[in-house]
Enzyme design. Structure first.
Site, PDB file in Angstrom:
ATOM      1  N   SER A  89      10.035   8.235  16.342  1.00 30.14           N
ATOM      2  CA  SER A  89       8.912   8.778  15.568  1.00 30.14           C
ATOM      3  C   SER A  89       9.098  10.211  15.103  1.00 30.14           C
ATOM      4  O   SER A  89       8.245  10.732  14.372  1.00 30.14           O
ATOM      5  CB  SER A  89       7.615   8.674  16.382  1.00 30.14           C
ATOM      6  OG  SER A  89       7.199   7.331  16.479  1.00 30.14           O
ATOM      7  N   THR A 260       6.967  14.174  18.594  1.00 31.93           N
ATOM      8  CA  THR A 260       7.686  13.414  19.607  1.00 31.93           C
ATOM      9  C   THR A 260       8.150  12.073  19.050  1.00 31.93           C
ATOM     10  O   THR A 260       7.762  11.659  17.957  1.00 31.93           O
ATOM     11  CB  THR A 260       6.785  13.155  20.820  1.00 31.93           C
ATOM     12  OG1 THR A 260       5.622  12.430  20.374  1.00 31.93           O
ATOM     13  CG2 THR A 260       6.349  14.457  21.477  1.00 31.93           C
TER      14      THR A 260
END
EC number: 3.5.2.6
Length: 314
Positions: A89, A260
Site C-alpha cells: 500500500s 504504510t
C-alpha cells in the site's frame, strides 16, 4: 468519511501544518552519502546504525531494507537500499499524487463524484474501511478528493482501485514515477493481488532508496505544484495506520507524514517524511519481507528500525 463532511476543519488545520512543514526545507535529491564514521545531529555514526540494523534483521528473521536521507546535513543511512521489496500500500501515495498532477485541473476533478458498489469493495478484498461504511455505500459515491484521502489515511483498498481505474490502470503509476526519475518502482496489479509478495517477484516492487527519493520529490520537491503538494502532505500527516510502526519508533515531538503497507510473506512497510523540531526534514523508508507465505508482520521491527534512524540522524 461521509460525503457531507468531506471538508472538515481538521483538513484546514492539516493543510496549514503541511504548509509550515514544507516551508522548513526543500529536498534536492542528490547522490551524496555520509561517511561511515560521520556524525551530525544524531548521537550515532552511520556505521553504528548499519550494524544495529543488521542485528535487528538477524533477530527478526526478516529481510530488512532501509534508506533515510537527512535533507539538512545530506547524511544518509542505507541498508539493502537497492534491493527490491514488495511495495504493497505504499503505492497509494503515488497513485494519489498522479491523480493530483495528471488528472486534476483547478480542483474540478477532485470534486467529481465517483460511483461504486459493494462489489467494488469486495473485489478489493473487503478492505474498504471508509468506502465500505454503510452511510457511504448508501450514497454509492465519494468525491475523487475523498477517495485519494482515505486511500492514504485509512489505506482503503477500494478507494485506491477506483483511483487506479481513473488513471487507466496500475501501469499509469509506473509511468508517473518514471517521469519523476524513478527507474525502479513499478506497479503492475490491482488491490489485493499486488500484495502477494512472493520472494523473487519483480512486479509491484520498489527499493528503499528509490521510494525514499520519490517520496522526497513529492513532499519536499517540485514534482507537484504547491497546492497539490500541500494537499498530498496533509493526507500523509493524517495517516492513521502507522501507530505501531514509524510513529512508535520516532520521538513524539517529531511531526510525521507517512504511508504504510503490508502483504503476504510478512511484508511490512512504512515510508514518509518526518520533521524534527527546528530541523530540516528527514525522508525515510523501512521495507521488510519474510520467506514464509503466512508469516506474521512485525510492526516492532519497523518501529525499531525507525528508532535507529532517529538516533543516528536526529
Amino acid at each position: 468519511m461521509h460525503p457531507s463532511t468531506s471538508r472538515p476543519s481538521r483538513r484546514t488545520l492539516l493543510t496549514a501544518t503541511a504548509g509550515a512543514a514544507l516551508a522548513a526545507a526543500t529536498l534536492v535529491p542528490g547522490t551524496a552519502h555520509a561517511s561511515s564514521g560521520g556524525r551530525g545531529h544524531g548521537s550515532g555514526s552511520v556505521s553504528d546504525a548499519e550494524r544495529r540494523l543488521a542485528g535487528l534483521e538477524r533477530a527478526s528473521g526478516a529481510r530488512l531494507g532501509v534508506y533515510a536521507y537527512d535533507t539538512g546535513s545530506g547524511r544518509t543511512v542505507a541498508y539493502r537500499a537497492d534491493e527490491l521489496f514488495p511495495m504493497c500500500s505504499v503505492f497509494k501515495t503515488l497513485s494519489s499524487a498522479a491523480v493530483l498532477r495528471d488528472l486534476d485541473r483547478n480542483g474540478e476533478f477532485l470534486s467529481r463524484r465517483i460511483l461504486y458498489t459493494q462489489d467494488d469493495v469486495e473485489q478489493a478484498d473487503g478492505a474498504g474501511p471508509e468506502t465500505g461504511k454503510p452511510q457511504n455505500l448508501a450514497n454509492a459515491q465519494l468525491t475523487v478528493e475523498e477517495l485519494c484521502e482515505v486511500s492514504i489515511t485509512a489505506s482503503d483498498n477500494c478507494a485506491a482501485n477506483l483511483m487506479l481505474r481513473e488513471l487507466g490502470g496500475p501501469a499509469a503509476v509506473t509511468r508517473f514515477v518514471r517521469s519523476l526519475g524513478d527507474r525502479v518502482t513499478r506497479l503492475d496489479r490491482w488491490e489485493p493481488e499486488l500484495n502477494s509478495a512472493e520472494p523473487g517477484r519483480v512486479t509491484d516492487t520498489t527499493s528503499p532508496r528509490a521510494i525514499t527519493r520519490t517520496y522526497g520529490r513529492l513532499v519536499l520537491g517540485d514534482a507537484l505544484n504547491p497546492r497539490d503538494r500541500r494537499l498530498l502532505t496533509s493526507w500523509l500527516l493524517a495517516n492513521t495506520t502507522s501507530g505501531d510502526r514509524f510513529r512508535a519508533g520516532l520521538p513524539d515531538d517529531w511531526t510525521l507524514g507517512d504511508k504504510t503497507g503490508a502483504g503476504r510473506y510478512g511484508t511490512n512497510n512504512d515510508a514518509g517524511v518526518t520533521w524534527p523540531p527546528g530541523r530540516a526534514p528527514i525522508v525515510l523508508t523501512v521495507l521488510t519481507a519474510k520467506t514464509e507465505q503466512d508469516a506474521a508482520r512485525d510492526d516492532g521491527l519497523v518501529a525499531d528500525a525507525a528508532r535507529v534512524l532517529a538516533e543516528t540522524l536526529g
